[in-house]
Write a protein that holds these residues in place. Structure first.
Motif, short mmCIF file in Angstrom:
data_model
loop_
_atom_site.label_atom_id
_atom_site.label_comp_id
_atom_site.label_asym_id
_atom_site.label_seq_id
_atom_site.Cartn_x
_atom_site.Cartn_y
_atom_site.Cartn_z
N GLN A 138 0.80 -1.11 -0.31
CA GLN A 138 -0.08 -0.19 -0.05
C GLN A 138 1.08 1.30 0.02
O GLN A 138 1.44 1.37 1.00
CB GLN A 138 -0.64 0.13 1.48
N CYS A 139 0.54 2.32 -0.97
CA CYS A 139 1.17 3.53 -0.68
C CYS A 139 0.57 4.55 -0.58
O CYS A 139 0.32 5.11 0.57
CB CYS A 139 1.11 3.60 -2.27
N ALA A 140 1.41 5.61 -0.16
CA ALA A 140 0.82 6.74 1.02
C ALA A 140 -0.71 7.64 0.15
O ALA A 140 -1.36 8.52 0.88
CB ALA A 140 1.51 7.84 0.53
N HIS A 141 -1.16 7.09 -0.66
CA HIS A 141 -2.35 7.67 -1.07
C HIS A 141 -3.63 6.41 -1.11
O HIS A 141 -4.85 6.37 -1.06
CB HIS A 141 -2.56 7.37 -2.70
N GLY A 142 -3.26 5.02 -0.80
CA GLY A 142 -4.22 4.26 0.45
C GLY A 142 -4.32 2.89 -1.29
O GLY A 142 -5.66 2.10 -0.31
N GLN A 143 -3.56 3.50 -1.94
CA GLN A 143 -4.52 2.30 -3.05
C GLN A 143 -2.99 1.07 -3.13
O GLN A 143 -1.95 1.20 -2.22
CB GLN A 143 -3.59 2.71 -4.04
N MET A 144 -3.34 -0.15 -3.59
CA MET A 144 -2.51 -1.14 -2.94
C MET A 144 -1.45 -1.25 -4.75
O MET A 144 -2.37 -1.69 -5.95
CB MET A 144 -3.31 -2.83 -2.65
N HIS A 145 -0.67 -0.86 -4.24
CA HIS A 145 0.45 -2.31 -5.95
C HIS A 145 1.32 -3.19 -5.90
O HIS A 145 1.59 -2.71 -4.79
CB HIS A 145 1.35 -1.02 -6.09
N LEU A 146 0.95 -3.37 -7.06
CA LEU A 146 2.00 -4.73 -7.33
C LEU A 146 3.45 -3.81 -7.25
O LEU A 146 3.66 -3.31 -7.95
CB LEU A 146 1.85 -5.04 -9.02
N PRO B 272 -4.32 5.96 -13.36
CA PRO B 272 -2.61 5.91 -12.30
C PRO B 272 -3.05 6.58 -10.87
O PRO B 272 -4.29 7.48 -11.07
CB PRO B 272 -1.97 6.70 -12.80
N CYS B 273 -2.14 6.16 -9.81
CA CYS B 273 -2.49 7.15 -8.79
C CYS B 273 -1.99 8.25 -8.00
O CYS B 273 -1.26 8.13 -8.78
CB CYS B 273 -2.08 5.35 -7.64
N GLY B 274 -2.35 8.60 -7.63
CA GLY B 274 -2.04 9.94 -6.88
C GLY B 274 -1.00 9.86 -6.61
O GLY B 274 0.38 11.25 -6.46
N CYS B 275 -0.31 9.44 -6.10
CA CYS B 275 0.90 8.85 -5.15
C CYS B 275 1.77 9.13 -6.30
O CYS B 275 3.15 9.54 -5.86
CB CYS B 275 0.95 7.25 -4.77
N GLY B 276 2.24 9.02 -7.55
CA GLY B 276 2.84 9.21 -8.31
C GLY B 276 3.14 8.06 -9.20
O GLY B 276 4.03 7.69 -10.19
#
Ligand SMILES: [Zn+2]
Length: 453
Positions: A263-271, A324-328
């Motif tokens: 999980q990233c700083a924007h709360g999404q789960m990234h492969l 794409p996720c807001g975390c970049g």
């Protein structure tokens, strides 16, 4: 003891190699989708050719030059049960036996699987974990309090400390086997002295702990929390984040070390693209559409000792559609949906044992296809095992003995061999089957609590 063992592990975790790789990983954070695909394809080629050249199990597979992701589909999907029953066939001849680190994992069904990995993998795995720490704004060696499954103090111990220090890593290992209303004040008092540390552990364990904190009407602020090993349900997240005034960064991984999702700083789960290649397939082994649930099938990149190709681990999840996720990060978004269920065992002496606490006693088994714990009466737990060979009954009795030792004299443990595990509607195979009404179990614990006072 903890510090001696910790010292060996720390040498690997905090080696120069780890930090070199961490630096490289941080640069990958800027990758475009094309760069990710290029890296994954190259890693797939290397992993498949390494597996075919050095691992007995793959020697009969068609020799395929992986030029596109579609080429991978020409190789068979590998079932977990195949690896579980013939682990030796998956060992690569490129890693000599003294360099293999051995571990066991019980996965979703409680059937134990033996894995091997290398120091290099342990270092890379730690670097990948430290990258997630960086996403959360914490540096390596920030002090941390750990609630995973390490055996730290004897089961019968009823006085603090229920924890021990690993000074080199500035880590305190907490026992997850001694949490109860009676011991809660000691745990909380200690945690207050470690405020602003990293809190890490299994979701079900942190949930038990958060309940204790919230019951006091106060909070214990921690820097950040990391969870893994079980599903993190929204209500658990809310409770833990509230009790510890912090944010949780969850992650999905496995002892087979063939993939990871963080999980990233924007709360999404990234492969995590460096760890492995993920396919999500339906029951006919065809790719699911975006957003549809399917089975995780992993091809790992990092474990040279035991490479797994198209490994169907038994967990499920789905690709998350959208931009794409807001975390970049451009790492694909994927949501694990079903992993191990997390019912809690409530002992008559007041202790609350998470599935992961019970999971620890299955780690030595190799002849059980599944093993579950049925709590059918306040003072009784049944070990319900599905045997995969003649040694099953013997191992079941060892599990029974270990469970008796863990639960103590106030509980009775019986054991039985079954032909199939208990499967819940929806296909879930819970480790703990709680047949007691929740209030009753709670009341029993309360009474026992009063009696002891
Ligand atoms: Zn993100």
């Amino acid at each position: 003891m903890t510090s001696a063992r910790g010292w060996l592990l720390s040498n690997i975790r905090y080696s120069a190699n780890t930090f070199r790789y961490l630096e490289e990983l941080r640069r990958h954070d800027n990758w475009t989708a094309d760069e990710i695909a290029t890296y994954q394809l190259k890693s797939l080629q290397q992993s498949v050719s390494h597996a075919q050249a050095t691992v007995p199990y793959y020697k009969d597979d068609p020799a395929i030059d992986i030029r596109s992701f579609d080429d991978l589909k020409r190789l068979p999907v590998l079932e977990r049960e195949t690896v579980r029953t013939r682990p030796e066939q998956f060992l690569s001849s490129s890693v000599s036996s003294y360099k293999r680190i051995r571990a066991g994992t019980t996965g979703t069904t409680g059937g134990n699987l033996k894995v091997a990995y290398t120091e290099k993998l342990a270092s890379a795995n730690w670097a990948i974990l430290l990258r997630q720490w960086a996403w959360a704004g914490v540096r390596p060696l920030h002090s941390r309090v750990t609630f995973f499954g390490a055996k730290i103090v004897p089961n019968h111990c009823r006085k603090p400390p229920y924890w021990t220090s690993n000074l080199i890593e500035r880590q305190t290992l907490m026992s997850i086997f001694h949490l109860s209303p009676q011991t809660a004040p000691d745990y909380l008092e200690f945690l207050r002295t470690r405020s602003e540390s990293i809190l890490e552990g299994f979701p079900s364990v942190l949930s038990i702990l958060a309940d204790f904190v919230l019951q006091t009407g106060l909070t214990i602020p921690m820097r950040v929390a990391f969870t893994s090993g079980e599903p993190l349900y929204p209500w658990i997240r809310e409770k833990v984040e509230g009790a510890f005034q912090t944010r949780i960064y969850d992650s999905y991984g496995m002892t087979e070390y063939c993939g990871a999702i963080q999980q990233c700083a924007h709360g999404q789960m990234h492969l995590i693209p460096e760890f492995g290649y993920l396919e999500i397939l339906d029951k006919n082994n065809e790719p699911v559409r975006n957003g549809e649930e399917g089975f995780f099938v992993w091809t790992g990149f990092l474990n040279a000792a035991m490479p797994l190709v198209r490994y169907k681990i038994g967990d499920r999840g789905r690709w998350q559609p959208g931009g794409p996720c807001g975390c970049g990060l451009n790492f694909p978004l994927v949501i694990p949906t079903i992993t191990r269920e997390s019912e809690i065992l409530r002992c008559t002496d007041g202790r609350l044992l998470s599935p992961r606490a019970l999971n620890q006693i299955l780690k030595e088994t190799s002849s059980l296809r599944a093993c579950q714990f049925v709590h059918d009466r306040p003072e009784r737990v049944i070990v319900r095992a599905v045997s995969s060979n003649g040694k099953g009954p013997e191992e079941m009795m060892q599990v029974r003995l270990k469970l008796e030792q863990l639960l103590g004299p106030s509980m009775r443990v019986t054991a039985e061999i079954a032909t199939q595990p208990v499967i819940l509607p929806g296909g879930k195979i819970p480790l703990i089957i709680n047949m007691m009404p929740r209030e009753l179990a709670g009341e029993q614990a309360q009474q026992s609590h009063r009696a002891q006072r």
